[in-house]
Scaffold this active site. Sequence first.
Site, PDB file in Angstrom:
ATOM      1  N   SER A 430       0.839  -1.212   0.000  1.00  0.00           N
ATOM      2  CA  SER A 430       0.000   0.000   0.000  1.00  0.00           C
ATOM      3  C   SER A 430       0.860   1.243   0.000  1.00  0.00           C
ATOM      4  O   SER A 430       0.373   2.320  -0.327  1.00  0.00           O
ATOM      5  CB  SER A 430      -0.915   0.066   1.214  1.00  0.00           C
ATOM      6  OG  SER A 430      -1.041  -1.135   1.856  1.00  0.00           O
ATOM      7  N   HIS A 451      -2.258  -3.068  -6.569  1.00  0.00           N
ATOM      8  CA  HIS A 451      -2.782  -2.667  -5.266  1.00  0.00           C
ATOM      9  C   HIS A 451      -4.293  -2.869  -5.192  1.00  0.00           C
ATOM     10  O   HIS A 451      -5.068  -2.142  -5.812  1.00  0.00           O
ATOM     11  CB  HIS A 451      -2.417  -1.185  -5.017  1.00  0.00           C
ATOM     12  CG  HIS A 451      -2.805  -0.695  -3.669  1.00  0.00           C
ATOM     13  ND1 HIS A 451      -3.162   0.602  -3.413  1.00  0.00           N
ATOM     14  CD2 HIS A 451      -2.905  -1.342  -2.483  1.00  0.00           C
ATOM     15  CE1 HIS A 451      -3.458   0.738  -2.134  1.00  0.00           C
ATOM     16  NE2 HIS A 451      -3.320  -0.430  -1.554  1.00  0.00           N
ATOM     17  N   GLU A 463      -5.237  -0.592  -8.317  1.00  0.00           N
ATOM     18  CA  GLU A 463      -4.250   0.312  -8.887  1.00  0.00           C
ATOM     19  C   GLU A 463      -3.112  -0.546  -9.435  1.00  0.00           C
ATOM     20  O   GLU A 463      -2.527  -1.342  -8.700  1.00  0.00           O
ATOM     21  CB  GLU A 463      -3.680   1.241  -7.810  1.00  0.00           C
ATOM     22  CG  GLU A 463      -4.635   2.333  -7.366  1.00  0.00           C
ATOM     23  CD  GLU A 463      -4.028   3.215  -6.279  1.00  0.00           C
ATOM     24  OE1 GLU A 463      -3.907   4.422  -6.496  1.00  0.00           O
ATOM     25  OE2 GLU A 463      -3.689   2.692  -5.194  1.00  0.00           O
ATOM     26  N   ASN A 501      -4.319   6.580  -1.931  1.00  0.00           N
ATOM     27  CA  ASN A 501      -3.895   6.961  -0.581  1.00  0.00           C
ATOM     28  C   ASN A 501      -3.252   8.338  -0.560  1.00  0.00           C
ATOM     29  O   ASN A 501      -3.339   9.061   0.432  1.00  0.00           O
ATOM     30  CB  ASN A 501      -2.958   5.913   0.002  1.00  0.00           C
ATOM     31  CG  ASN A 501      -3.734   4.684   0.461  1.00  0.00           C
ATOM     32  OD1 ASN A 501      -4.916   4.796   0.790  1.00  0.00           O
ATOM     33  ND2 ASN A 501      -3.099   3.542   0.457  1.00  0.00           N
TER      34      ASN A 501
HETATM   35  P1  NAD Z   1      -1.681  -9.911   6.977  1.00  0.00           P
HETATM   36  O1  NAD Z   1      -0.798  -9.674   8.126  1.00  0.00           O
HETATM   37  O2  NAD Z   1      -3.122 -10.211   7.189  1.00  0.00           O
HETATM   38  O3  NAD Z   1      -1.098 -11.104   6.083  1.00  0.00           O
HETATM   39  C1  NAD Z   1       0.247 -11.254   5.759  1.00  0.00           C
HETATM   40  C2  NAD Z   1       0.482 -12.743   5.526  1.00  0.00           C
HETATM   41  O4  NAD Z   1       1.758 -12.893   4.950  1.00  0.00           O
HETATM   42  C3  NAD Z   1       0.474 -13.579   6.809  1.00  0.00           C
HETATM   43  O5  NAD Z   1      -0.402 -14.663   6.650  1.00  0.00           O
HETATM   44  C4  NAD Z   1       1.923 -14.067   6.930  1.00  0.00           C
HETATM   45  O6  NAD Z   1       1.996 -15.351   7.489  1.00  0.00           O
HETATM   46  C5  NAD Z   1       2.327 -14.060   5.475  1.00  0.00           C
HETATM   47  N1  NAD Z   1       3.769 -14.021   5.246  1.00  0.00           N
HETATM   48  C6  NAD Z   1       4.712 -13.356   5.920  1.00  0.00           C
HETATM   49  N2  NAD Z   1       5.941 -13.604   5.378  1.00  0.00           N
HETATM   50  C7  NAD Z   1       5.731 -14.435   4.334  1.00  0.00           C
HETATM   51  C8  NAD Z   1       6.578 -15.054   3.380  1.00  0.00           C
HETATM   52  N3  NAD Z   1       7.878 -14.884   3.422  1.00  0.00           N
HETATM   53  N4  NAD Z   1       6.015 -15.837   2.433  1.00  0.00           N
HETATM   54  C9  NAD Z   1       4.696 -16.033   2.416  1.00  0.00           C
HETATM   55  N5  NAD Z   1       3.851 -15.491   3.307  1.00  0.00           N
HETATM   56  C10 NAD Z   1       4.355 -14.699   4.249  1.00  0.00           C
HETATM   57  O7  NAD Z   1      -1.515  -8.633   6.032  1.00  0.00           O
HETATM   58  P2  NAD Z   1      -2.524  -8.013   4.985  1.00  0.00           P
HETATM   59  O8  NAD Z   1      -3.399  -7.025   5.654  1.00  0.00           O
HETATM   60  O9  NAD Z   1      -3.142  -9.100   4.174  1.00  0.00           O
HETATM   61  O10 NAD Z   1      -1.523  -7.177   4.085  1.00  0.00           O
HETATM   62  C11 NAD Z   1      -0.684  -7.777   3.118  1.00  0.00           C
HETATM   63  C12 NAD Z   1      -0.170  -6.713   2.175  1.00  0.00           C
HETATM   64  O11 NAD Z   1      -1.273  -6.065   1.537  1.00  0.00           O
HETATM   65  C13 NAD Z   1       0.613  -5.600   2.848  1.00  0.00           C
HETATM   66  O12 NAD Z   1       1.632  -5.190   1.979  1.00  0.00           O
HETATM   67  C14 NAD Z   1      -0.407  -4.502   3.022  1.00  0.00           C
HETATM   68  O13 NAD Z   1       0.159  -3.217   3.082  1.00  0.00           O
HETATM   69  C15 NAD Z   1      -1.189  -4.673   1.742  1.00  0.00           C
HETATM   70  N6  NAD Z   1      -2.554  -4.121   1.794  1.00  0.00           N
HETATM   71  C16 NAD Z   1      -3.313  -4.295   2.906  1.00  0.00           C
HETATM   72  C17 NAD Z   1      -4.600  -3.763   2.918  1.00  0.00           C
HETATM   73  C18 NAD Z   1      -5.482  -3.946   4.124  1.00  0.00           C
HETATM   74  O14 NAD Z   1      -6.459  -3.203   4.268  1.00  0.00           O
HETATM   75  N7  NAD Z   1      -5.217  -4.923   4.971  1.00  0.00           N
HETATM   76  C19 NAD Z   1      -5.091  -3.084   1.799  1.00  0.00           C
HETATM   77  C20 NAD Z   1      -4.293  -2.960   0.675  1.00  0.00           C
HETATM   78  C21 NAD Z   1      -3.010  -3.492   0.678  1.00  0.00           C
END
Ligand code: NAD
Length: 715
Positions: A430, A451, A463, A501
Amino acid sequence: MLMEGKTIQIAAIEPGLYELVFANRDDSVNKLDQATLGELQQAIGTLSAQPELRGLLIRSDRDSFIVGADITEFVGLFSAGPEEIATALQQMNAVINSIEDLPCPTVAAVNGVALGGGFELCLACDYRIMASDAKVGLPEVKLGIYPGWGGTVRLPRLIGVDNANEWICGGNEQRADTALKAGAVDAVVAPEQLREAGLDLLHRCLAGEFDIQARRAEKQSPIRLNQIEQMMAFESAKGMIGAKAGPHYPAPMAALKTIQTHANMARDAALAVEAKGFAKLATNAVTPALVGLFLKDQQIKRTGKRHEADAAPVRQAAVLGAGIMGGGIAYQSASRGTPILMKDINEDALQLGLSEASKLLNKQLARGKLDGAKMAASLARIRPTLSYGDFGNVDLVVEAVVENPAIKQSVLAEVETQLPEGAILTSNTSTISITQLAQGLKRPENFCGMHFFNPVHRMPLVEVIRGEHSSEQAIARTVTYARALGKTPIVVNDCPGFLVNRVLFPYFAGFTALLRDGADYRQIDKVMEGFGWPMGPAHLLDVVGIDTAHHAGSVLAEGFPDRMAKDGETPIDRLYQQQRLGQKNGQGFYTYELDRKGKPKKSIDASLPSLLEGVVGPAREFSDEEIIARMMIPLCIEAVRCLEDGIVTTPAEVDMGLIYGIGFPPFRGGALFYIDQMGLQAFCDLADQYSGLGKLYQPTDTMRTMAANSQTYFG
Ligand code: NAD
């Protein structure tokens, strides 16, 4: 051939029996634009002059019957004023009536879709026959108008007031079985039998099997309900339709009132009522915003299709991380038909990702949108894994692991070695720069941002971020995959916060500055919800997550220090420091408890004022107008900056990004359309009243020049 126009042809099928075929030679679809309407008028005139005319079949030789009026022509017509609109409708009604009044039976054979004016034309025929996979409907309310070519008159007389109210005020497309049950069509047949079945129906009319005059009288007379029945039908609908449409969308209620007003009238008087109401509605401020939205959406889809033409489809995808986002992406891919590997380092996370996906599929099953076999097939398209074993035939990877640059860079470099040469690697980050993430890669040209927004299955925007080294091929394939997932992709150039954002955080800065100056967060939420946002900024921050907002805010502050650098501790910092992370841990600006359906329900937290002591100022009264100005000005100016900086290439992309990504009120058309409606000069004058609040409130030089030249963002 009796007539051979550019969009309409007429041929004799047998003596006295003709078919009028919509066959647009310049376009892949039939639509009722001015040129086609001109030909239609000529066609009906030609047919009427045939002394031996005995029957008419109206059909299409394109994939669809008629998709509707040509909406690009609305903008000019609607700005011409109510009288010109009413005159144009009268002319059109004369053509449609001349079909209804032909001295022979008429049958419309509907394939594909017959929407809006296309369906109104069908309603003028004596009979309608429909292919089993076709759809009909009157979606005009979605554009802020209602049917204006007799739809509000003929449909309730044909299918009854209750059904017609639902169809017209809801604006949804209707499937063939529903249309048949309601009586909107007379038969449903297999698509390949449509023409033959239409002809058969005409022959039966000629054989005297049906009373055509009685049919016509039904559509042309007052509605057959007594006063009490009418009152019950309309008054009960008013409550429901008004509540559903809400205060910002006047079209559904206007449609209902129009149907009620002309209920006791015969055709021509009823059509005059419809035209008058339509002209009034079309000159309402909401209509150009919604019509503009439709056109912008079309423009963005066209751009997406152009990318699609340059890229091979993604046959096998993979997602890294089975968290909130990774699980959502896996579900979306699988349910839309693209198999996906879901890799995590944690077995429990994989199980959680899978169970979220099956929960979503179960909901669809319960709603009847999916059967058991399809649900099983969708689930089988997600392959959970802890290893890279099967990555050798993956076309595109979405990295969605934790938001940490070092971890992301190492995961991306690792997965790159497992992929085939031409595979595309994307990140769902993000906030982290795509150019920076590409640094450790061997093939940075194959890498770009993808994104998604949370929740993935519901938010339409993706995006697609072009880093410094991303190739056009990588962008095109990622856009293609996003479209295959049913999303609307917008290509943006790399910058802190990308498009959405980057524009959202100045809005949050407006919010925290208001709190600093003594405004009440509950009042701000209420005012901004009244303005049309799905939720106010405090509630939205809780949904986004206070930790996420805190982190993204710092990235933006670092990226744009001239205007986004923080000036002391903010309420967001304070909540973060208190570990009040928002909905995710039940406490943020509000507190949350799950209701009986498992949805978080917010309540006021009496302890918040003392928690925020020192970061909010002494309470002060703010008018609603001041709150709106202080929230919207920074958002709008940053939206303009994104356009001026070339983050996106068109004003349409800015507006649609904000509507699809953060729920900017659609009836306001988007940030740039909002400025246009206010007038750029008036906007700059308003912003100047708040210039003391910092650079976020200061219009750019280009905005001032455009204002001085009376320019707009949308022509
Ligand atoms: P999350 O913490 O729910 O999930 C992350 C997952 O990645 C976990 O299950 C973890 O075990 C796994 N992980 C960590 N290291 C790893 C690896 N080496 N290989 C494989 N899996 C691995 O996080 P999230 O909220 O799903 O966010 C993930 C990404 O998406 C981030 O970059 C975040 O900024 C982006 N994002 C999040 C949102 C939101 O609202 N949550 C929105 C848009 C983008």
